[in-house]
Motif scaffolding. Structure first.
Motif, PDB file in Angstrom:
ATOM      1  N   VAL A   1       0.837  -1.197   0.000  1.00 55.86           N
ATOM      2  CA  VAL A   1       0.000   0.000   0.000  1.00 55.86           C
ATOM      3  C   VAL A   1       0.870   1.245   0.000  1.00 55.86           C
ATOM      4  CG1 VAL A   1      -1.728   1.316   1.291  1.00 55.86           C
ATOM      5  CG2 VAL A   1      -1.876  -1.176   1.202  1.00 55.86           C
TER       6      VAL A   1
ATOM      7  N   TYR B   1      -6.796   2.555  -7.174  1.00 50.85           N
ATOM      8  CA  TYR B   1      -6.890   3.933  -6.701  1.00 50.85           C
ATOM      9  C   TYR B   1      -8.049   4.085  -5.731  1.00 50.85           C
ATOM     10  CZ  TYR B   1      -7.981   8.928  -6.668  1.00 50.85           C
ATOM     11  OH  TYR B   1      -8.258  10.208  -6.258  1.00 50.85           O
ATOM     12  N   MET B   2      -7.808   4.812  -4.626  1.00 50.01           N
ATOM     13  CA  MET B   2      -8.877   5.168  -3.687  1.00 50.01           C
ATOM     14  C   MET B   2      -8.666   6.599  -3.219  1.00 50.01           C
ATOM     15  SD  MET B   2      -9.042   1.915  -1.133  1.00 50.01           S
ATOM     16  CE  MET B   2      -8.869   0.237  -1.726  1.00 50.01           C
ATOM     17  N   ASP B   3      -9.770   7.305  -2.990  1.00 50.04           N
ATOM     18  CA  ASP B   3      -9.684   8.614  -2.349  1.00 50.04           C
ATOM     19  C   ASP B   3     -10.827   8.751  -1.351  1.00 50.04           C
ATOM     20  OD1 ASP B   3     -12.050   9.571  -3.692  1.00 50.04           O
ATOM     21  OD2 ASP B   3     -10.855  10.139  -5.429  1.00 50.04           O
ATOM     22  N   THR B   4     -10.825   9.848  -0.605  1.00 42.53           N
ATOM     23  CA  THR B   4     -11.857  10.049   0.420  1.00 42.53           C
ATOM     24  C   THR B   4     -12.660  11.322   0.187  1.00 42.53           C
ATOM     25  OG1 THR B   4     -10.306  11.209   1.882  1.00 42.53           O
ATOM     26  CG2 THR B   4     -10.511   8.820   2.165  1.00 42.53           C
TER      27      THR B   4
ATOM     28  N   ALA C   1      -9.347  -1.364   1.317  1.00 45.30           N
ATOM     29  CA  ALA C   1      -8.102  -1.955   0.818  1.00 45.30           C
ATOM     30  C   ALA C   1      -8.028  -3.440   1.143  1.00 45.30           C
ATOM     31  CB  ALA C   1      -6.902  -1.216   1.419  1.00 45.30           C
TER      32      ALA C   1
ATOM     33  N   PRO D   1     -11.112   3.590   4.241  1.00 40.91           N
ATOM     34  CA  PRO D   1     -10.286   3.200   3.102  1.00 40.91           C
ATOM     35  C   PRO D   1      -9.411   1.983   3.376  1.00 40.91           C
ATOM     36  CG  PRO D   1      -9.539   5.295   4.029  1.00 40.91           C
ATOM     37  CD  PRO D   1     -10.860   4.981   4.656  1.00 40.91           C
TER      38      PRO D   1
ATOM     39  N   ILE E   1       0.378   5.159   0.741  1.00 39.82           N
ATOM     40  CA  ILE E   1      -0.508   6.174   1.316  1.00 39.82           C
ATOM     41  C   ILE E   1       0.035   7.539   0.906  1.00 39.82           C
ATOM     42  CG2 ILE E   1      -1.475   7.146   3.436  1.00 39.82           C
ATOM     43  CD1 ILE E   1      -0.772   4.390   4.765  1.00 39.82           C
TER      44      ILE E   1
ATOM     45  N   CYS F   1      -3.549   0.395   8.472  1.00 45.84           N
ATOM     46  CA  CYS F   1      -2.850  -0.470   7.513  1.00 45.84           C
ATOM     47  C   CYS F   1      -1.796  -1.306   8.234  1.00 45.84           C
ATOM     48  CB  CYS F   1      -2.191   0.366   6.422  1.00 45.84           C
ATOM     49  SG  CYS F   1      -3.298   0.944   5.125  1.00 45.84           S
TER      50      CYS F   1
ATOM     51  N   VAL G   1      -4.996   6.155   8.582  1.00 51.67           N
ATOM     52  CA  VAL G   1      -4.833   5.147   7.536  1.00 51.67           C
ATOM     53  C   VAL G   1      -3.559   4.346   7.768  1.00 51.67           C
ATOM     54  CG1 VAL G   1      -4.426   4.801   5.065  1.00 51.67           C
ATOM     55  CG2 VAL G   1      -6.186   6.407   5.819  1.00 51.67           C
TER      56      VAL G   1
ATOM     57  N   ILE H   1      -3.772   4.657  -1.649  1.00 53.76           N
ATOM     58  CA  ILE H   1      -4.808   5.342  -0.879  1.00 53.76           C
ATOM     59  C   ILE H   1      -4.449   6.819  -0.839  1.00 53.76           C
ATOM     60  CG2 ILE H   1      -6.006   5.544   1.331  1.00 53.76           C
ATOM     61  CD1 ILE H   1      -5.341   2.622   1.878  1.00 53.76           C
ATOM     62  N   ASN H   2      -5.240   7.625  -1.515  1.00 54.97           N
ATOM     63  CA  ASN H   2      -4.988   9.053  -1.632  1.00 54.97           C
ATOM     64  C   ASN H   2      -5.770   9.803  -0.566  1.00 54.97           C
ATOM     65  OD1 ASN H   2      -4.736  11.741  -2.408  1.00 54.97           O
ATOM     66  ND2 ASN H   2      -6.155  11.544  -4.136  1.00 54.97           N
TER      67      ASN H   2
END
Length: 419
Positions: free
Chosen positions: A5, A109-112, A364, A360, A7, A21, A17, A87-88
């Motif tokens: 991952v 891709y992930m964002d919040t 993941a 997130p 971050i 993680c 996060v 993880i953005n």
């Protein structure tokens, strides 16, 4: 199975996060934290080790410096770290560059939070249609899993809507998302996340009401609601990210967002706004330098991460949903209670960052296991809700449900403008 991952972002949410993680690195593999300021990443790593939250010490936890607006640098970093999940949790200005780097490297891709252009505030809805959704086809063509808005709101509240649709309702009339922080940080005035992003939300209120976008004045419509645990709190109609996908993906007549504000907060915010300090438009000062007032204000206000020690009280975020089941009217309140002091004890965090940072990591884990590795761009309500909600229960964010809760009845909303 995806592993390793990256971050991006070392603020309060990035802190959570990283901790979570690390607590699940037997599944997620190596963890790299990257930011423009590498020292912030190293401070987070020190916190993880101090709390003994690194589950598998054979896995790496390390930091790198990166300018997240520099796509070639991001691509190199993803390749160097062999990260398969990104993880953005940086500022939303960087979303498109991070997404582009993921598409180029094949990383998840992930964002919040929704993408924002620094020069445009509260664009016309639906906001996802302005940036993220334009890349849907490329994600699908390249088999890229991109999960948008996987914080709490947006994020968990979206999944609750899917859960309600799947398990509690045949038809949905209204969804009212209520977010209140009944905690106290002891400062004269502070925001619980990035002040610049926070204040940009309070320029316009776009809401999805009676199947159309409506525009309302900021902080003009108030409802007092009797929340579980935290009691009666005032909430105000506010524009927010999740409305822009839920209005498309959930068949409901109205989807609205309400945020809690006390009188002191509103008074201070009003003064700051009236004298121009919340403006993003640069002004020229005496020596000829141009600077946006909101940048000055951000520098003056407490860093949200610094609020965690001594923060007391609880948050309550919930969805009040009305509709029908088996031809009978039904209403439910799906919610979470989070305690600031408990978050600090576990992760040296406050509850606002905690609620945004845990989801997130749960996502993941689901991606790593293959459950959510869907090879396309999705918003959270498009994914199976039950495994996500159940995993969050295990990770510290318990979902609770009240049948026939205290009634939530907002006043009639009339649009100043519609699109």
């Amino acid at each position: 199975m995806k592993k390793n991952v990256l971050i991006i972002g070392a603020g309060g949410v990035g802190h959570v996060v990283a901790h979570k993680c690390a607590m699940h690195n037997d599944v997620l593999g190596d963890i790299c934290i990257a930011s423009r300021t590498q020292k912030k990443c190293d401070t987070i790593i020190e916190s993880v080790l101090r709390k003994n939250n690194l589950k598998d010490s054979s896995k790496k936890l390390y930091s790198r410096r990166v300018d997240a607006m520099d796509i070639p640098s991001l691509i190199n970093l993803i390749k160097e770290t062999q990260s398969e999940i990104v993880i953005n949790v940086g500022q939303p200005y960087i979303n498109m560059s991070v997404l582009e780097a993921c598409i180029e490297t094949g990383a998840v891709y992930m964002d919040t939070a929704i993408h924002e252009d620094p020069d445009k505030v509260c664009e016309n809805p639906p906001w996802y249609g302005n940036y993220e959704w334009k890349r849907k086809q490329r994600c699908e063509e390249n088999g890229i899993t991109a999960i948008l808005g996987i914080g709490f709101d947006p994020g968990v509240v979206n999944s609750w809507c899917a859960l309600a649709k799947d398990e509690y309702f045949d038809t949905i009339d209204t969804i009212d998302i209520l977010d209140v922080n009944a905690g106290s940080h002891g400062r004269y005035f502070a925001t619980n996340f990035d002040p610049e992003i926070n204040f940009r939300e309070f320029k316009k209120v776009w809401t999805w009401n009676n199947r159309q976008w409506m525009l309302q004045k900021v902080h003009s419509i108030r409802v007092d609601y009797d929340f579980p645990v935290v009691g009666t709190q005032p909430v105000y109609l506010t524009g927010h990210d999740e409305l822009h996908s839920l209005s498309k993906n959930i068949d409901a007549n109205s989807v609205r967002f309400w945020m809690g504000f006390g009188d002191h907060y509103l008074n201070v915010f009003s003064v700051l706004s009236n004298i121009g300090l919340t403006s993003e438009v640069p002004v020229k000062i005496a020596n000829g330098v141009e600077i946006a007032p909101i940048k000055v204000l951000k520098a003056l206000l407490p860093d949200p991460a610094s609020l965690a020690p001594g923060y007391t009280g609880k948050t309550c975020i919930g969805n009040f949903i009305k509709g029908t089941k088996d031809n009978q009217e039904r209403s439910v309140f799906i919610y979470n209670i989070c305690d600031h002091a408990e978050c600090y004890e576990e992760l040296e965090s406050q509850a606002i960052s905690y609620t945004a940072g845990v989801p997130p990591v749960a996502a993941a884990i689901l991606v790593a296991r293959g459950d959510w590795d869907v090879k396309q761009m999705v918003n959270v309500e498009e994914l199976p809700a039950r495994p996500f909600v159940d995993l969050l229960d295990q990770m510290g964010l318990l979902t609770e449900i009240i049948e026939s809760p205290a009634s939530f009845t907002p006043p009639v909303i009339e649009s100043l403008e519609s699109v």
